[in-house]
Design an enzyme around this catalytic site. Structure first.
Site, PDB file in Angstrom:
ATOM      1  CB  SER A  45       7.030   2.003   2.085  1.00 35.12           C
ATOM      2  OG  SER A  45       6.076   2.647   2.903  1.00 35.12           O
ATOM      3  CG  ASP A 356      -0.442  -1.924   1.980  1.00 41.94           C
ATOM      4  OD1 ASP A 356      -0.710  -0.719   2.030  1.00 41.94           O
ATOM      5  OD2 ASP A 356       0.711  -2.357   2.001  1.00 41.94           O
ATOM      6  CG  HIS A 359       1.910   1.401   1.213  1.00 35.39           C
ATOM      7  ND1 HIS A 359       2.056   0.306   2.044  1.00 35.39           N
ATOM      8  CD2 HIS A 359       2.961   2.210   1.468  1.00 35.39           C
ATOM      9  CE1 HIS A 359       3.156   0.450   2.766  1.00 35.39           C
ATOM     10  NE2 HIS A 359       3.720   1.596   2.449  1.00 35.39           N
TER      11      HIS A 359
END
Ligand SMILES: *[C@@H]1O[C@H](CO)[C@@H](O)[C@H](O)[C@H]1NC(C)=O
Ligand SMILES: *[C@@H]1O[C@H](CO)[C@@H](O)[C@H](O)[C@H]1NC(C)=O
Ligand SMILES: *[C@@H]1O[C@H](CO)[C@@H](O)[C@H](O)[C@H]1NC(C)=O
Length: 400
Positions: A45, A356, A359
């Protein structure tokens, strides 16, 4: 009258020349990198530009596919796990290439695409079954690095297959490959499932060998320039700081407030990764295998957040509290993560390092990209003549 009659054709000619030259400018690859005609990326991600939105298993979307993800730059959810662009987006911009399309998304050209992104949120370096044998379960996806590499081979077979493989080799020799960051999820899952520390340390060589195996396959396909980023300082992540909170002051780095043991773990992975890159560089002297020191770049702004950032403010919010989350000292709550109904985001993401939990904000990612491409955080240094612009021209915080 005579004068008007003679100037009219000249004006028309000028007009014609002007429109021809602007058409030529629009069609020419002006502003493209002199070195790379395409960019391909692999990872999790940290690098996913939309695969998790397209390929969500059983249609269950991850939390990055909901507001306020994307709010700063895109104004909508793109599947990116940040408020805006990621490191790979800034790399694409700095090479004059379009932001990467997820694969199997619609490619920009049917013949030789300008690139594609195989990274997917939740992907591990190691095979799902291998990890399960070690007691590490990935609940989000079973996707591993080898699956991404296999999808890349599948794409190549459709765009440049030839009996000798020469077409693919020529094409890939002008590509930049971003391989990672990958491996972070293997470790996160293990730490958050309370696998014993020595067992987690024992899987690091396997993770690194898997990355090495991918480098080898890419080089055999014809890749020449590969940028391989290491792990980020996970001891600075709000989730780790919350779960592994310690009453002992000496467990924290006094400058950053990050957990020393977990950062050392990330560096242990990075050291083994660099040894593997050095070994492969000797084996393939015609290639340029670069280590991307995301860790070094992030540590600099984690320790001195006030000196970094963009615009007038820099990182005045916080470096270790998440901008978006479910409350608590680090704005992290495992059962109320960013994107869930009821989570809250800060008003000015650009003043925060962390978006978050695991990230960064677009503002922090932009610095990492700049540090890797423009120096000093890649080994060997990225060739700056391959870039079409410098991020420094773009409103960098004055105290930088
Ligand atoms: C991974 O998951 C997909 C969909 O959930 C499934 O079709 C596939 O067989 C799985 N692969 C492995 C290696 O378990
Ligand atoms: C975390 O979120 C859950 C669900 O909203 C809530 O019940 C719980 O009290 C929160 N925990 C903390 C420490 O804030
Ligand atoms: C860097 O890139 C430029 C532009 O393509 C090239 O001319 C030069 O040889 C490269 N330098 C190195 C050290 O590879």
């Amino acid at each position: 009258m005579a004068m008007a009659a003679s100037t009219l054709p000249v004006l028309l000619l000028l007009l014609l020349l002007f429109s021809l030259s602007s058409a030529a400018a629009a069609a020419s690859p002006a502003g493209r990198s002199p070195c790379f005609t395409s960019l391909f990326s692999f990872g999790d991600s940290i690098t996913d530009t939309g695969n998790q939105l397209l390929l969500a298993p059983d249609g269950v979307l991850g939390h990055c596919c909901f507001p306020p993800y994307g709010e700063t730059y895109f104004g909508r959810q793109t599947g990116r796990c940040s408020d805006g662009r990621l490191i790979v987006d800034f790399i694409a911009e700095q090479l004059g290439l379009p932001l990467l399309t997820p694969y199997p998304g619609k490619l920009h050209s049917n013949d030789f695409p300008l690139g594609a992104n195989f990274a997917e949120g939740g992907a591990t370096a190691l095979d799902f079954h291998f990890l399960a044998e070690k007691g590490i379960y990935n609940t989000h996806t079973n996707l591993s690095l080898q699956v991404e590499i296999d999808r890349f081979k599948e794409l190549l077979a459709t765009i440049c297959s030839s009996p000798s493989g020469k077409k693919c080799k020529d094409y890939l020799s002008k590509s930049l490959i971003l391989l990672g960051e990958i491996g972070g999820i293997d470790y996160n899952r293990a730490f958050f499932e309370d696998v014993a520390a020595d067992e987690i340390i024992a899987i690091v060589p396997y993770v690194v060998a898997e990355i090495g195996k991918s480098i080898k396959q890419l080089v055999e396909l014809g890749a020449v320039t590969i940028l391989i980023p290491g792990n980020l300082p996970i001891g600075c992540w709000p989730g780790y700081l919350t779960k592994f909170w310690s009453p002992n002051k000496e467990d924290y780095d006094p400058l950053s407030g990050c957990l020393v043991w977990y950062n050392n773990f990330a560096q242990h992975h990075n050291i083994l990764l660099q040894q593997e890159i050095a070994r492969l560089q000797k084996l393939y002297p015609h290639t340029n295998l670069m280590y991307g020191d995301y860790y070094g770049s992030a540590t600099r702004f984690h320790r001195h957040p006030e000196k970094f950032g963009w615009g007038a403010l820099g990182f005045t919010g916080s470096a270790v509290v998440a901008c978006c989350g479910g409350g608590g000292p680090y704005n992290y709550n495992e059962s109320l993560i960013c994107g869930n109904e009821g989570s809250k985001a800060c008003a000015e993401p650009s003043t925060y390092v962390n978006w978050d939990d695991h990230h960064f904000t677009e503002a922090a990612y932009k610095i990492v990209a700049k540090d890797v491409l423009e120096g000093p955080f890649s080994t060997p240094r990225f060739n700056a003549s391959c870039l079409v612009g410098r991020a420094s021209d773009d409103g960098l915080h004055s105290a930088y």
